[in-house]
Design an enzyme around this catalytic site. Sequence first.
Site, mmCIF file in Angstrom:
data_model
loop_
_atom_site.group_PDB
_atom_site.id
_atom_site.type_symbol
_atom_site.label_atom_id
_atom_site.label_comp_id
_atom_site.label_asym_id
_atom_site.label_seq_id
_atom_site.Cartn_x
_atom_site.Cartn_y
_atom_site.Cartn_z
ATOM 1 N N ARG A 35 0.823 -1.219 0.000
ATOM 2 C CA ARG A 35 0.000 0.000 0.000
ATOM 3 C C ARG A 35 0.852 1.261 0.000
ATOM 4 N NH1 ARG A 35 -4.776 -1.980 4.047
ATOM 5 N NH2 ARG A 35 -6.056 -2.906 2.418
ATOM 6 N N LYS A 221 -19.598 -17.026 0.714
ATOM 7 C CA LYS A 221 -21.031 -16.824 0.958
ATOM 8 C C LYS A 221 -21.739 -16.018 -0.107
ATOM 9 C CE LYS A 221 -20.869 -17.047 5.961
ATOM 10 N NZ LYS A 221 -20.879 -16.268 7.179
ATOM 11 N N GLY A 377 -9.988 -9.064 -1.556
ATOM 12 C CA GLY A 377 -8.855 -9.628 -0.844
ATOM 13 C C GLY A 377 -8.360 -10.991 -1.288
ATOM 14 N N GLY A 400 -13.294 -3.502 0.194
ATOM 15 C CA GLY A 400 -14.678 -3.017 0.273
ATOM 16 C C GLY A 400 -14.987 -1.951 -0.775
HETATM 17 P P1 AMP Z 1 -14.770 -14.391 0.484
HETATM 18 O O1 AMP Z 1 -14.081 -13.634 1.572
HETATM 19 O O2 AMP Z 1 -16.267 -14.420 0.594
HETATM 20 O O3 AMP Z 1 -14.275 -13.996 -0.887
HETATM 21 O O4 AMP Z 1 -14.387 -15.903 0.697
HETATM 22 C C1 AMP Z 1 -13.075 -16.381 0.591
HETATM 23 C C2 AMP Z 1 -12.986 -17.623 1.367
HETATM 24 O O5 AMP Z 1 -13.887 -18.579 0.845
HETATM 25 C C3 AMP Z 1 -11.622 -18.282 1.349
HETATM 26 O O6 AMP Z 1 -11.060 -18.205 2.630
HETATM 27 C C4 AMP Z 1 -11.910 -19.709 0.950
HETATM 28 O O7 AMP Z 1 -11.225 -20.647 1.741
HETATM 29 C C5 AMP Z 1 -13.402 -19.837 1.187
HETATM 30 N N1 AMP Z 1 -13.999 -20.906 0.375
HETATM 31 C C6 AMP Z 1 -13.945 -21.054 -0.942
HETATM 32 N N2 AMP Z 1 -14.544 -22.200 -1.316
HETATM 33 C C7 AMP Z 1 -14.981 -22.804 -0.202
HETATM 34 C C8 AMP Z 1 -15.647 -24.039 0.063
HETATM 35 N N3 AMP Z 1 -15.986 -24.857 -0.920
HETATM 36 N N4 AMP Z 1 -15.921 -24.341 1.345
HETATM 37 C C9 AMP Z 1 -15.579 -23.502 2.339
HETATM 38 N N5 AMP Z 1 -14.942 -22.327 2.152
HETATM 39 C C10 AMP Z 1 -14.632 -21.982 0.900
#
Ligand code: AMP
Length: 420
Positions: A35, A221, A377, A400
């Site tokens: 950064r 999610k 991220g 964000g």
């Molecule tokens: P996000 O912050 O929503 O972009 O999510 C990223 C996170 O999603 C990472 O830490 C991944 O380990 C997790 N992730 C991706 N695929 C899966 C999965 N099939 N089951 C559980 N966690 C997951």
Amino acid sequence: MQTIEKFNFAGHKAFVRVDFNVPLDEKFNITDDTRIRAAVPTLKKILKDGGSVIIGSHLGRPKGVDAKFSLQHILPRVSELLGVKVEFANDCLGTEAVEKSAALKPGQALLLENLRFYAAEEGKPRGLADDASDEVKAAAKKAEKANQKEMAKQLATYATVYVNDAFGTAHRAHASTAIIADSFDADHKLFGYLMQNEIDAVEKVMDNTARPFTAIMGGSKVSSKIEIIENLLTKVDNLIIAGGMTYTFTKALGGKIGTSICEYDKLDLAKDLIQKAKANNVNLVLATDAKIADDFSNDAQTKFVPVNAIPDGWQGLDIGPDTEKKFAAVIEASKTILWNGPTGVFEFENFTSGSRAVGNAIVKATAKGAFSLVGGGDSVACVNKFGIADKMSYVSTGGGALLEFIEGKELPGIKAIRGH
Ligand code: AMP
């Protein structure tokens, strides 16, 4: 509108809002200076023109003055990267900051202490009792908003021109990221190079799109990505759903997902998004097979199965080889690509294959002339881990802020300078 490229800073004092919110270890050593390096071109251009800089930033989430979050920790590195001895003001407001900024000569730089030592920077009251009445809360909020205006005005008095190069906080209407701009006329407020590059990259993807446009949405999610997915459904040709979200969609379609991550309260939403994709003629690309594990661990037993036939006690931790091929074919035929979120639990080496396949397909498409933007991220961590960051057209520094920009929201830090 003024641009950093055109503006001649000779004889000017520039207040430059940067995002030097870098990670520090327990001995306050910087563990990743990305950064700081990202803002160097802007700071150097001002100094080279014969201007001086007053650098403002936040670091961490202090609740008040707290030596742990002092920008003094990063001062040596900032001096080193700028190639000049940077002065320091122990308080971003008050006599010392006023005098030190007034004393700056062309080519000199001053770093101010953490802006967030003051609640006024964020304009949110601190330390309110949980059981405070609504009236007390409203009065405190009003008072802090007034303090915020005052703080912005004071910071503005140090300088003759305002430069915002803090894309990471562009989605916040803080004293130094947005309100301060009201004190400068249109010819004396502008974006730094980093901010301008981020805006150009997102607008190239979202507004001046070469087609086909493919977005790859991964991560854990659906709930945290709904607004982005909904906005993308009005813009993309192909929407690839990957990562943990896969299983919410698979479940919504009646599949067996074992113990895979799933938001059971979002099944209707997933069905709704599938309908919206159809209505908008968007090719929604879902996984067909999964790499499943009998435990959430790198050392778990694994096998490949159809994504909708995961046995009890097993969970999908990455996409399978058929899906890798399917995703890669769509990506490689694309002219614009947006990647947010890994296809699996890429932190475990045994579940990186899908994310690598997506990354490599983007590399190929980019080499053939596609424009690729990677952001959020974890996808940035992915391209860094796989050593392919420099083969993407643009890797965003914003978390964000980038996501809100893609959602189609107006960002206060951008609006404050260009009016929209
Ligand atoms: P996000 O912050 O929503 O972009 O999510 C990223 C996170 O999603 C990472 O830490 C991944 O380990 C997790 N992730 C991706 N695929 C899966 C999965 N099939 N089951 C559980 N966690 C997951």
